[in-house]
Scaffold this motif. Structure first.
Motif, PDB file in Angstrom:
ATOM      1  N   ILE A   1     -18.316  -4.100 -23.101  1.00  0.00           N
ATOM      2  CA  ILE A   1     -17.906  -5.497 -22.891  1.00  0.00           C
ATOM      3  C   ILE A   1     -16.664  -5.563 -22.008  1.00  0.00           C
ATOM      4  CG2 ILE A   1     -16.968  -7.542 -24.049  1.00  0.00           C
ATOM      5  CD1 ILE A   1     -18.865  -6.822 -26.422  1.00  0.00           C
ATOM      6  N   LEU A   2     -15.665  -4.724 -22.303  1.00  0.00           N
ATOM      7  CA  LEU A   2     -14.441  -4.726 -21.494  1.00  0.00           C
ATOM      8  C   LEU A   2     -14.712  -4.308 -20.053  1.00  0.00           C
ATOM      9  CD1 LEU A   2     -11.804  -3.252 -23.999  1.00  0.00           C
ATOM     10  CD2 LEU A   2     -12.104  -5.638 -23.299  1.00  0.00           C
ATOM     11  N   THR A   3     -15.647  -3.383 -19.857  1.00  0.00           N
ATOM     12  CA  THR A   3     -16.029  -2.992 -18.493  1.00  0.00           C
ATOM     13  C   THR A   3     -16.725  -4.152 -17.795  1.00  0.00           C
ATOM     14  OG1 THR A   3     -16.262  -0.672 -19.127  1.00  0.00           O
ATOM     15  CG2 THR A   3     -17.379  -1.362 -17.112  1.00  0.00           C
ATOM     16  N   GLY A   4     -17.622  -4.817 -18.507  1.00  0.00           N
ATOM     17  CA  GLY A   4     -18.386  -5.926 -17.935  1.00  0.00           C
ATOM     18  C   GLY A   4     -17.522  -7.094 -17.491  1.00  0.00           C
ATOM     19  N   ILE A   5     -16.446  -7.354 -18.226  1.00  0.00           N
ATOM     20  CA  ILE A   5     -15.575  -8.482 -17.855  1.00  0.00           C
ATOM     21  C   ILE A   5     -14.390  -8.037 -16.995  1.00  0.00           C
ATOM     22  CG2 ILE A   5     -16.266  -9.886 -19.823  1.00  0.00           C
ATOM     23  CD1 ILE A   5     -13.669  -9.120 -21.225  1.00  0.00           C
ATOM     24  N   GLY A   6     -14.364  -6.748 -16.628  1.00  0.00           N
ATOM     25  CA  GLY A   6     -13.347  -6.252 -15.700  1.00  0.00           C
ATOM     26  C   GLY A   6     -12.020  -5.869 -16.317  1.00  0.00           C
ATOM     27  N   VAL A   7     -11.916  -5.874 -17.630  1.00  0.00           N
ATOM     28  CA  VAL A   7     -10.647  -5.549 -18.289  1.00  0.00           C
ATOM     29  C   VAL A   7     -10.430  -4.043 -18.367  1.00  0.00           C
ATOM     30  CG1 VAL A   7      -9.391  -5.725 -20.486  1.00  0.00           C
ATOM     31  CG2 VAL A   7     -10.627  -7.694 -19.597  1.00  0.00           C
ATOM     32  N   TYR A   8     -11.497  -3.281 -18.607  1.00  0.00           N
ATOM     33  CA  TYR A   8     -11.359  -1.829 -18.775  1.00  0.00           C
ATOM     34  C   TYR A   8     -10.787  -1.185 -17.514  1.00  0.00           C
ATOM     35  CZ  TYR A   8     -12.283   2.686 -20.916  1.00  0.00           C
ATOM     36  OH  TYR A   8     -12.133   3.929 -21.486  1.00  0.00           O
ATOM     37  N   ASP A   9     -11.191  -1.653 -16.350  1.00  0.00           N
ATOM     38  CA  ASP A   9     -10.657  -1.107 -15.094  1.00  0.00           C
ATOM     39  C   ASP A   9      -9.166  -1.386 -14.950  1.00  0.00           C
ATOM     40  OD1 ASP A   9     -13.132  -0.101 -14.398  1.00  0.00           O
ATOM     41  OD2 ASP A   9     -13.686  -1.851 -13.215  1.00  0.00           O
ATOM     42  N   LYS A  10      -8.726  -2.552 -15.414  1.00  0.00           N
ATOM     43  CA  LYS A  10      -7.294  -2.870 -15.361  1.00  0.00           C
ATOM     44  C   LYS A  10      -6.511  -1.968 -16.301  1.00  0.00           C
ATOM     45  CE  LYS A  10      -8.071  -7.628 -13.963  1.00  0.00           C
ATOM     46  NZ  LYS A  10      -8.105  -9.024 -14.355  1.00  0.00           N
ATOM     47  N   ILE A  11      -7.072  -1.713 -17.462  1.00  0.00           N
ATOM     48  CA  ILE A  11      -6.431  -0.791 -18.407  1.00  0.00           C
ATOM     49  C   ILE A  11      -6.373   0.607 -17.789  1.00  0.00           C
ATOM     50  CG2 ILE A  11      -6.682   0.356 -20.645  1.00  0.00           C
ATOM     51  CD1 ILE A  11      -8.021  -2.265 -21.651  1.00  0.00           C
ATOM     52  N   ALA A  12      -7.465   1.030 -17.160  1.00  0.00           N
ATOM     53  CA  ALA A  12      -7.548   2.365 -16.573  1.00  0.00           C
ATOM     54  C   ALA A  12      -6.538   2.564 -15.443  1.00  0.00           C
ATOM     55  CB  ALA A  12      -8.956   2.635 -16.068  1.00  0.00           C
ATOM     56  N   ARG A  13      -6.207   1.501 -14.724  1.00  0.00           N
ATOM     57  CA  ARG A  13      -5.206   1.625 -13.654  1.00  0.00           C
ATOM     58  C   ARG A  13      -3.861   2.066 -14.204  1.00  0.00           C
ATOM     59  NH1 ARG A  13      -6.553  -3.711 -11.617  1.00  0.00           N
ATOM     60  NH2 ARG A  13      -8.566  -3.396 -10.667  1.00  0.00           N
ATOM     61  N   HIS A  14      -3.552   1.622 -15.411  1.00  0.00           N
ATOM     62  CA  HIS A  14      -2.274   2.002 -16.037  1.00  0.00           C
ATOM     63  C   HIS A  14      -2.403   3.269 -16.868  1.00  0.00           C
ATOM     64  CE1 HIS A  14      -0.360  -1.706 -14.808  1.00  0.00           C
ATOM     65  NE2 HIS A  14      -1.436  -2.358 -15.212  1.00  0.00           N
ATOM     66  N   ALA A  15      -3.533   3.434 -17.542  1.00  0.00           N
ATOM     67  CA  ALA A  15      -3.705   4.539 -18.485  1.00  0.00           C
ATOM     68  C   ALA A  15      -4.131   5.835 -17.813  1.00  0.00           C
ATOM     69  CB  ALA A  15      -4.740   4.158 -19.532  1.00  0.00           C
ATOM     70  N   GLY A  16      -4.745   5.743 -16.651  1.00  0.00           N
ATOM     71  CA  GLY A  16      -5.206   6.942 -15.958  1.00  0.00           C
ATOM     72  C   GLY A  16      -6.198   7.724 -16.797  1.00  0.00           C
ATOM     73  N   ALA A  17      -5.915   9.004 -16.968  1.00  0.00           N
ATOM     74  CA  ALA A  17      -6.825   9.889 -17.691  1.00  0.00           C
ATOM     75  C   ALA A  17      -6.958   9.524 -19.163  1.00  0.00           C
ATOM     76  CB  ALA A  17      -6.348  11.330 -17.564  1.00  0.00           C
ATOM     77  N   GLY A  18      -6.080   8.707 -19.692  1.00  0.00           N
ATOM     78  CA  GLY A  18      -6.164   8.311 -21.092  1.00  0.00           C
ATOM     79  C   GLY A  18      -7.400   7.502 -21.427  1.00  0.00           C
ATOM     80  N   THR A  19      -8.029   6.906 -20.426  1.00  0.00           N
ATOM     81  CA  THR A  19      -9.243   6.120 -20.689  1.00  0.00           C
ATOM     82  C   THR A  19     -10.503   6.974 -20.604  1.00  0.00           C
ATOM     83  OG1 THR A  19      -9.346   5.467 -18.371  1.00  0.00           O
ATOM     84  CG2 THR A  19      -8.267   3.937 -19.904  1.00  0.00           C
ATOM     85  N   ILE A  20     -10.329   8.253 -20.361  1.00  0.00           N
ATOM     86  CA  ILE A  20     -11.497   9.133 -20.268  1.00  0.00           C
ATOM     87  C   ILE A  20     -11.763   9.787 -21.621  1.00  0.00           C
ATOM     88  CG2 ILE A  20     -12.555  10.978 -18.934  1.00  0.00           C
ATOM     89  CD1 ILE A  20     -10.612  10.442 -16.731  1.00  0.00           C
ATOM     90  N   VAL A  21     -11.225   9.203 -22.682  1.00  0.00           N
ATOM     91  CA  VAL A  21     -11.542   9.671 -24.029  1.00  0.00           C
ATOM     92  C   VAL A  21     -13.064   9.656 -24.117  1.00  0.00           C
ATOM     93  CG1 VAL A  21     -11.329   9.120 -26.481  1.00  0.00           C
ATOM     94  CG2 VAL A  21      -9.386   8.770 -24.954  1.00  0.00           C
ATOM     95  N   PRO A  22     -13.677  10.717 -24.609  1.00  0.00           N
ATOM     96  CA  PRO A  22     -15.124  10.887 -24.444  1.00  0.00           C
ATOM     97  C   PRO A  22     -16.011   9.662 -24.652  1.00  0.00           C
ATOM     98  CG  PRO A  22     -14.236  12.792 -25.495  1.00  0.00           C
ATOM     99  CD  PRO A  22     -13.092  11.833 -25.323  1.00  0.00           C
ATOM    100  N   ILE A  23     -15.953   8.995 -25.759  1.00  0.00           N
ATOM    101  CA  ILE A  23     -16.885   7.887 -26.006  1.00  0.00           C
ATOM    102  C   ILE A  23     -16.623   6.715 -25.079  1.00  0.00           C
ATOM    103  CG2 ILE A  23     -17.425   6.079 -27.697  1.00  0.00           C
ATOM    104  CD1 ILE A  23     -18.993   8.512 -28.279  1.00  0.00           C
ATOM    105  N   SER A  24     -15.372   6.290 -24.973  1.00  0.00           N
ATOM    106  CA  SER A  24     -15.083   5.119 -24.143  1.00  0.00           C
ATOM    107  C   SER A  24     -15.264   5.441 -22.659  1.00  0.00           C
ATOM    108  CB  SER A  24     -13.677   4.592 -24.414  1.00  0.00           C
ATOM    109  OG  SER A  24     -12.708   5.574 -24.111  1.00  0.00           O
ATOM    110  N   GLY A  25     -14.862   6.617 -22.241  1.00  0.00           N
ATOM    111  CA  GLY A  25     -15.039   7.009 -20.850  1.00  0.00           C
ATOM    112  C   GLY A  25     -16.499   7.122 -20.470  1.00  0.00           C
ATOM    113  N   PHE A  26     -17.304   7.648 -21.389  1.00  0.00           N
ATOM    114  CA  PHE A  26     -18.738   7.773 -21.127  1.00  0.00           C
ATOM    115  C   PHE A  26     -19.382   6.393 -21.029  1.00  0.00           C
ATOM    116  CE2 PHE A  26     -23.169   8.369 -22.382  1.00  0.00           C
ATOM    117  CZ  PHE A  26     -23.548   9.343 -21.475  1.00  0.00           C
TER     118      PHE A  26
END
Length: 147
Positions: free
Chosen positions: A70-95
Motif C-alpha cells: 500500500i505504501l509503495t502504491g501511494i508513493g510513500v515507501y519511496d519517500k521513506i527509502a530516500r531517507h532510510a537507504g538500505a534500512g528499507t531493504i529489510v527482507p519482507i518489506s524490501g521484497f
C-alpha cells in the motif's frame, strides 16, 4: 582540446561529493530496526490475541507485506527509502516493494506485457537464487543427516 584522466577524475570528484557514510549507516539502522520493531510489536499483538503460533507466523509477515504494498502504491515507501537507504531493504518489506514498484511502473503497458511481465524483474533473481540456495542447503542437511 582533450581532457586528461587526472582532470576527469578531479571533475567527477567535484561533481559527485562523498556520501555521509556514518549518517547513512545510522539512518539504515534506525529505519530498518524500526520496521523490525513494528513487526515484533505486531507479533506480540497477534500472540496476545491468542492466535495459534502458526497463524502468528503467517499473519505478521502478511501484514508487513500488505502495508508495504500500500505504501509503495501511494508513493510513500519511496519517500521513506530516500531517507532510510538500505534500512528499507529489510527482507519482507524490501521484497514486497521490489514486486509492487515495477508492477506499477509498467501497468500502462497492460496487465500481461506490463504488470505481469515486469512484476518480478527485480525480485525474480532473489527468488531464483533463494530457491537454489535453500535447495542446496536442504541437500547438504539430507546428505549429512544434520537433523
Amino acid at each position: 582540446m582533450s581532457i586528461s584522466n587526472s582532470d576527469y577524475s578531479k571533475m567527477t570528484d567535484k561533481a559527485s561529493p562523498n556520501s555521509p557514510v556514518i549518517l547513512n549507516c545510522v539512518k539504515a539502522f534506525i529505519f530498518g530496526g524500526g520496521i523490525c520493531l513494528f513487526a515484533q510489536i505486531l507479533n506480540f499483538i497477534f500472540e496476545s490475541a491468542e492466535i495459534s503460533e502458526n497463524e502468528v507466523k503467517l499473519a505478521t509477515p502478511s501484514v508487513i507485506i500488505i502495508i508495504t504494498a500500500i505504501l509503495t502504491g501511494i508513493g510513500v515507501y519511496d519517500k521513506i527509502a530516500r531517507h532510510a537507504g538500505a534500512g528499507t531493504i529489510v527482507p519482507i518489506s524490501g521484497f514486497a516493494n521490489s514486486v509492487v514498484a515495477p508492477a506499477l511502473e509498467f501497468q500502462h503497458e497492460g496487465y500481461v506485457l506490463g504488470t505481469a511481465a515486469q512484476m518480478f524483474s527485480i525480485a525474480g533473481p532473489v527468488i531464483v537464487y533463494g530457491t537454489v540456495a535453500s535447495t542446496l542447503y536442504g541437500l547438504i542437511i539430507f546428505i549429512f543427516k544434520l537433523y
